[in-house]
Design a protein around this motif. Structure first.
Motif, mmCIF file in Angstrom:
data_model
loop_
_atom_site.group_PDB
_atom_site.id
_atom_site.type_symbol
_atom_site.label_atom_id
_atom_site.label_comp_id
_atom_site.label_asym_id
_atom_site.label_seq_id
_atom_site.Cartn_x
_atom_site.Cartn_y
_atom_site.Cartn_z
ATOM 1 N N VAL A 91 0.972 -1.101 0.146
ATOM 2 C CA VAL A 91 -0.092 -0.020 -0.168
ATOM 3 C C VAL A 91 0.962 1.154 0.077
ATOM 4 C CG1 VAL A 91 -1.751 -1.166 1.100
ATOM 5 C CG2 VAL A 91 -0.454 0.054 2.446
ATOM 6 N N ALA A 92 0.166 2.351 -0.526
ATOM 7 C CA ALA A 92 1.029 3.580 -0.360
ATOM 8 C C ALA A 92 -0.069 4.703 0.177
ATOM 9 C CB ALA A 92 1.431 3.967 -1.825
ATOM 10 N N TRP A 114 -2.784 0.742 -3.562
ATOM 11 C CA TRP A 114 -2.576 -0.689 -3.321
ATOM 12 C C TRP A 114 -2.042 -1.544 -4.555
ATOM 13 C CZ3 TRP A 114 -4.827 -4.471 -6.224
ATOM 14 C CH2 TRP A 114 -5.986 -3.990 -6.949
ATOM 15 N N ALA A 115 -1.447 -2.655 -4.358
ATOM 16 C CA ALA A 115 -0.695 -3.390 -5.328
ATOM 17 C C ALA A 115 -0.832 -4.750 -4.930
ATOM 18 C CB ALA A 115 0.442 -2.785 -5.877
ATOM 19 N N ASP A 116 -0.897 -5.749 -5.836
ATOM 20 C CA ASP A 116 -0.667 -7.095 -5.553
ATOM 21 C C ASP A 116 -0.521 -7.660 -6.782
ATOM 22 O OD1 ASP A 116 -3.347 -7.414 -6.745
ATOM 23 O OD2 ASP A 116 -4.329 -8.109 -5.054
ATOM 24 N N ALA A 117 -0.488 -9.229 -7.007
ATOM 25 C CA ALA A 117 -0.146 -9.808 -8.281
ATOM 26 C C ALA A 117 -1.250 -9.534 -9.427
ATOM 27 C CB ALA A 117 0.056 -11.103 -8.061
ATOM 28 N N THR A 118 -2.381 -9.154 -9.148
ATOM 29 C CA THR A 118 -3.259 -8.981 -9.898
ATOM 30 C C THR A 118 -3.618 -7.649 -10.536
ATOM 31 O OG1 THR A 118 -4.902 -8.652 -8.395
ATOM 32 C CG2 THR A 118 -4.738 -11.015 -8.844
ATOM 33 N N THR A 138 -5.503 8.234 8.087
ATOM 34 C CA THR A 138 -4.755 7.655 7.028
ATOM 35 C C THR A 138 -4.261 6.349 7.218
ATOM 36 O OG1 THR A 138 -4.682 9.853 5.964
ATOM 37 C CG2 THR A 138 -3.214 7.898 5.097
ATOM 38 N N VAL A 139 -3.373 6.334 8.319
ATOM 39 C CA VAL A 139 -2.799 4.896 8.837
ATOM 40 C C VAL A 139 -3.943 3.927 9.122
ATOM 41 C CG1 VAL A 139 -1.669 4.010 10.612
ATOM 42 C CG2 VAL A 139 -0.695 6.159 9.607
ATOM 43 N N ASP A 140 -5.096 4.273 9.570
ATOM 44 C CA ASP A 140 -6.034 3.501 9.770
ATOM 45 C C ASP A 140 -6.614 2.781 8.497
ATOM 46 O OD1 ASP A 140 -5.713 3.774 12.669
ATOM 47 O OD2 ASP A 140 -7.460 5.059 12.848
ATOM 48 N N ARG A 141 -6.812 3.575 7.726
ATOM 49 C CA ARG A 141 -7.613 3.084 6.302
ATOM 50 C C ARG A 141 -6.487 2.177 5.574
ATOM 51 N NH1 ARG A 141 -11.946 2.240 7.016
ATOM 52 N NH2 ARG A 141 -11.844 1.753 4.754
ATOM 53 N N ALA A 142 -5.316 2.692 5.789
ATOM 54 C CA ALA A 142 -4.133 1.975 5.036
ATOM 55 C C ALA A 142 -4.009 0.509 5.441
ATOM 56 C CB ALA A 142 -2.971 2.734 4.936
ATOM 57 N N LEU A 143 -4.072 0.269 6.899
ATOM 58 C CA LEU A 143 -4.420 -1.066 7.436
ATOM 59 C C LEU A 143 -5.413 -1.851 7.075
ATOM 60 C CD1 LEU A 143 -2.993 -0.064 11.010
ATOM 61 C CD2 LEU A 143 -1.649 -1.433 9.287
ATOM 62 N N VAL A 144 -6.632 -1.026 7.089
ATOM 63 C CA VAL A 144 -7.808 -1.659 6.743
ATOM 64 C C VAL A 144 -7.665 -2.296 5.022
ATOM 65 C CG1 VAL A 144 -10.325 -1.552 6.031
ATOM 66 C CG2 VAL A 144 -9.261 -0.824 8.556
ATOM 67 N N LEU A 145 -7.077 -1.425 4.224
ATOM 68 C CA LEU A 145 -6.773 -1.696 2.859
ATOM 69 C C LEU A 145 -5.976 -2.901 2.811
ATOM 70 C CD1 LEU A 145 -7.634 -1.335 -0.213
ATOM 71 C CD2 LEU A 145 -5.894 0.431 0.008
ATOM 72 N N LEU A 146 -4.860 -2.783 3.470
ATOM 73 C CA LEU A 146 -3.973 -3.797 3.405
ATOM 74 C C LEU A 146 -4.527 -5.390 3.853
ATOM 75 C CD1 LEU A 146 -0.424 -2.795 4.961
ATOM 76 C CD2 LEU A 146 -0.746 -4.005 2.885
ATOM 77 N N ARG A 148 -7.665 -5.936 3.509
ATOM 78 C CA ARG A 148 -8.807 -6.538 2.320
ATOM 79 C C ARG A 148 -7.905 -7.023 0.941
ATOM 80 N NH1 ARG A 148 -11.651 -1.380 1.760
ATOM 81 N NH2 ARG A 148 -10.902 -1.348 -0.289
ATOM 82 N N VAL A 149 -6.745 -6.364 0.865
ATOM 83 C CA VAL A 149 -6.064 -7.209 -0.262
ATOM 84 C C VAL A 149 -5.436 -8.200 0.142
ATOM 85 C CG1 VAL A 149 -3.900 -6.770 -1.559
ATOM 86 C CG2 VAL A 149 -5.179 -4.706 -1.179
ATOM 87 N N ALA A 150 -4.927 -8.556 1.329
ATOM 88 C CA ALA A 150 -4.580 -9.871 1.865
ATOM 89 C C ALA A 150 -5.556 -10.835 1.886
ATOM 90 C CB ALA A 150 -3.876 -9.775 3.303
ATOM 91 N N GLU A 151 -6.838 -10.492 2.006
ATOM 92 C CA GLU A 151 -8.056 -11.331 2.285
ATOM 93 C C GLU A 151 -8.355 -11.873 0.798
ATOM 94 O OE1 GLU A 151 -9.965 -10.367 6.215
ATOM 95 O OE2 GLU A 151 -10.650 -9.415 4.468
ATOM 96 N N LYS A 152 -8.010 -11.136 -0.232
ATOM 97 C CA LYS A 152 -8.554 -11.527 -1.577
ATOM 98 C C LYS A 152 -8.294 -12.995 -2.174
ATOM 99 C CE LYS A 152 -7.258 -8.723 -5.011
ATOM 100 N NZ LYS A 152 -6.759 -7.850 -6.029
ATOM 101 N N ASP A 153 -8.972 -13.685 -2.949
ATOM 102 C CA ASP A 153 -8.909 -14.873 -3.129
ATOM 103 C C ASP A 153 -7.596 -15.071 -4.014
ATOM 104 O OD1 ASP A 153 -12.535 -15.646 -3.751
ATOM 105 O OD2 ASP A 153 -11.063 -15.778 -1.903
#
Length: 154
Positions: A91-92, A114-118, A138-146, A148-153
């Motif tokens: 995330v950034a 955010w960025a991942d392999a997809t 911002t830190v709180d939202r970035a953690l939540v976004l991380l 979400r990205v980690a939970e992706k199938d």
């Protein structure tokens, strides 16, 4: 209910994910929070704090002249740090903490990329309050976004 950093720690460990962050607006605060995660040394690749535009361009591959307070900037920073640190997800943070407007953007305008392999993307937020309030949100939202990205199938 688990906090976002507890959930991120759990997901990163279970899925053998590595995590990286690029920070402009938050200037290291996000990395500090992630470093508190359980077994972070196993899954947190690291962070790049790129406050000046020249650093974003030279280190993270941001195109010269891109608006630093934009969705494109946030997603490119996330892709850049993911590539640089060879992480699975990233995330950034970028935006205007305040108290004044910058380049036509009002204080509290924040993009978290955010960025991942997809792929990659970014979310826009408008936070109220003093600069410290904007940074914390911002830190709180970035953690939540991380999370979400980690939970992706896979």
């Amino acid at each position: 209910m688990k906090s976002p950093i507890e959930r991120l720690s759990e997901l990163a460990t279970e899925r053998a994910l590595t995590v990286a962050v690029a920070e402009s607006l938050t200037c290291g605060l996000l990395a500090s929070e992630i470093g508190k995660g359980e077994n972070a040394s196993d899954w947190f690749s690291g962070a790049v704090v790129a406050y000046q535009t020249a650093v974003k361009v030279q280190v993270l591959g941001l195109p010269d002249g891109l608006d630093p307070c934009s969705a494109e900037c946030a997603s490119r920073l996330a892709r850049g740090v993911r590539s640089l640190l060879k992480a699975d997800i990233a995330v950034a943070t970028t935006g205007v903490g305040g108290p004044d407007s910058e380049d036509g953007h009002p204080p509290g305008t924040v993009f978290v990329g955010w960025a991942d392999a997809t792929g990659a993307g970014a979310e826009l937020f408008h936070f109220d309050g003093e600069p410290d309030d904007v940074l914390r949100a911002t830190v709180d939202r970035a953690l939540v976004l991380l999370v979400r990205v980690a939970e992706k199938d896979d």
